[in-house]
Enzyme design. Sequence first.
Site, PDB file in Angstrom:
ATOM      1  N   ASP A  39       0.576  -1.183   0.078  1.00 35.37           N
ATOM      2  CA  ASP A  39      -0.240   0.061   0.067  1.00 35.37           C
ATOM      3  C   ASP A  39       0.852   1.358  -0.081  1.00 35.37           C
ATOM      4  O   ASP A  39       1.824   1.315   0.763  1.00 35.37           O
ATOM      5  CB  ASP A  39      -0.784   0.262   1.267  1.00 35.37           C
ATOM      6  CG  ASP A  39      -2.191  -1.255   1.052  1.00 35.37           C
ATOM      7  OD1 ASP A  39      -1.710  -1.337   0.262  1.00 35.37           O
ATOM      8  OD2 ASP A  39      -2.152  -1.377   2.510  1.00 35.37           O
ATOM      9  N   TYR A  67       6.027  -8.909   8.072  1.00 30.94           N
ATOM     10  CA  TYR A  67       5.686  -7.158   8.031  1.00 30.94           C
ATOM     11  C   TYR A  67       6.585  -6.661   9.809  1.00 30.94           C
ATOM     12  O   TYR A  67       5.757  -7.753  10.701  1.00 30.94           O
ATOM     13  CB  TYR A  67       4.303  -6.993   7.973  1.00 30.94           C
ATOM     14  CG  TYR A  67       3.932  -7.213   6.734  1.00 30.94           C
ATOM     15  CD1 TYR A  67       4.466  -6.225   5.715  1.00 30.94           C
ATOM     16  CD2 TYR A  67       3.273  -8.579   6.226  1.00 30.94           C
ATOM     17  CE1 TYR A  67       3.749  -6.692   4.951  1.00 30.94           C
ATOM     18  CE2 TYR A  67       2.970  -9.248   4.974  1.00 30.94           C
ATOM     19  CZ  TYR A  67       2.927  -7.740   3.690  1.00 30.94           C
ATOM     20  OH  TYR A  67       2.489  -8.370   2.814  1.00 30.94           O
ATOM     21  N   ASP A  81      -6.737   1.859   7.428  1.00 34.80           N
ATOM     22  CA  ASP A  81      -4.744   2.679   8.030  1.00 34.80           C
ATOM     23  C   ASP A  81      -5.059   4.186   7.974  1.00 34.80           C
ATOM     24  O   ASP A  81      -6.649   4.361   8.680  1.00 34.80           O
ATOM     25  CB  ASP A  81      -3.998   2.293   6.356  1.00 34.80           C
ATOM     26  CG  ASP A  81      -4.305   3.191   5.396  1.00 34.80           C
ATOM     27  OD1 ASP A  81      -4.904   3.766   5.142  1.00 34.80           O
ATOM     28  OD2 ASP A  81      -4.489   2.274   4.098  1.00 34.80           O
ATOM     29  N   ARG A 165      -3.639  -5.270   7.492  1.00 36.30           N
ATOM     30  CA  ARG A 165      -4.733  -4.088   8.212  1.00 36.30           C
ATOM     31  C   ARG A 165      -5.634  -4.645   8.716  1.00 36.30           C
ATOM     32  O   ARG A 165      -6.356  -4.302   9.651  1.00 36.30           O
ATOM     33  CB  ARG A 165      -5.233  -3.054   6.691  1.00 36.30           C
ATOM     34  CG  ARG A 165      -3.941  -1.941   5.845  1.00 36.30           C
ATOM     35  CD  ARG A 165      -4.714  -1.529   4.884  1.00 36.30           C
ATOM     36  NE  ARG A 165      -4.736  -1.913   4.348  1.00 36.30           N
ATOM     37  CZ  ARG A 165      -5.908  -2.427   3.377  1.00 36.30           C
ATOM     38  NH1 ARG A 165      -6.858  -1.261   3.729  1.00 36.30           N
ATOM     39  NH2 ARG A 165      -5.979  -2.444   2.061  1.00 36.30           N
TER      40      ARG A 165
END
Length: 264
Positions: A39, A67, A81, A165
């Site tokens: 993203d 991540y 987000d 997310r």
Amino acid sequence: MDGVLLRAKPAGVTSHDVVAEVRRSLPRGTKVGHAGTLDPFATGLLLVLVGRATRAQRFLMALPKTYRAVARLGWTSDTGDRDGELAHTGRMPDELAIPTGEQLQTPPAYSAVKVGGRRAYELARSGETPELAARPVTVHRAVLLSHDDERARFEIECSSGTYVRSLVTDLGDAYCEELERTAIGPFRLEDAEPDRLVPLRDALAFLPERVLSADEAGAVSHGRAVAGGAGTDEHVRLTLDGELLAIAEPRAAELKPVVVFAPA
């Protein structure tokens, strides 16, 4: 040029911007692709595929991802987000635990998943509610690294296609404030260098190898199967004298080439 570039994407640019920058730097007509986007708000490792490596895209995209995520607690975001519409609720999640294992996950409304030929985020931005089907994902590991006041920091290793997310918003009133991809399979963010091209044979070294004879190599170059599929359900590299000739899938007691690479 054939191989994989390890690029560190900064926040505020799209993954396609990074790919386009690489494409402009290479000779005209060079094929360039990627092995999974990030993203715009996210940072971290991108695999940019060059030349014949674009034909191995699906094998690289299937690798698990790692991540580092920062969850902002007591807040919500319509996109999940920091780029969405934020609202402070003050309600803290009851538990800071991300479930691990196989699970079904519905992609967020603001995602690039196609619904009826249109991206879900296009429908969401126009006021529509996209109907998105849940799909299986696997969270291999989710560790709470720290927690102070409104923020919790996690390290998450998950299957390709997992929306971090959504893992964060599933905690309760929370959104993903920061997201950094630190690894894709054996590739690490700390190894990212703009001009370092990992040769195709090395980039696919995570696949098991079957060394061919000269006669078998000739058969494989024409797409014909060779012996050796018994006892494995993984795709296999077919090589001759250290050079990658093809990727094959096991079928009964044979290895059938599914990608044959033209000579470099």
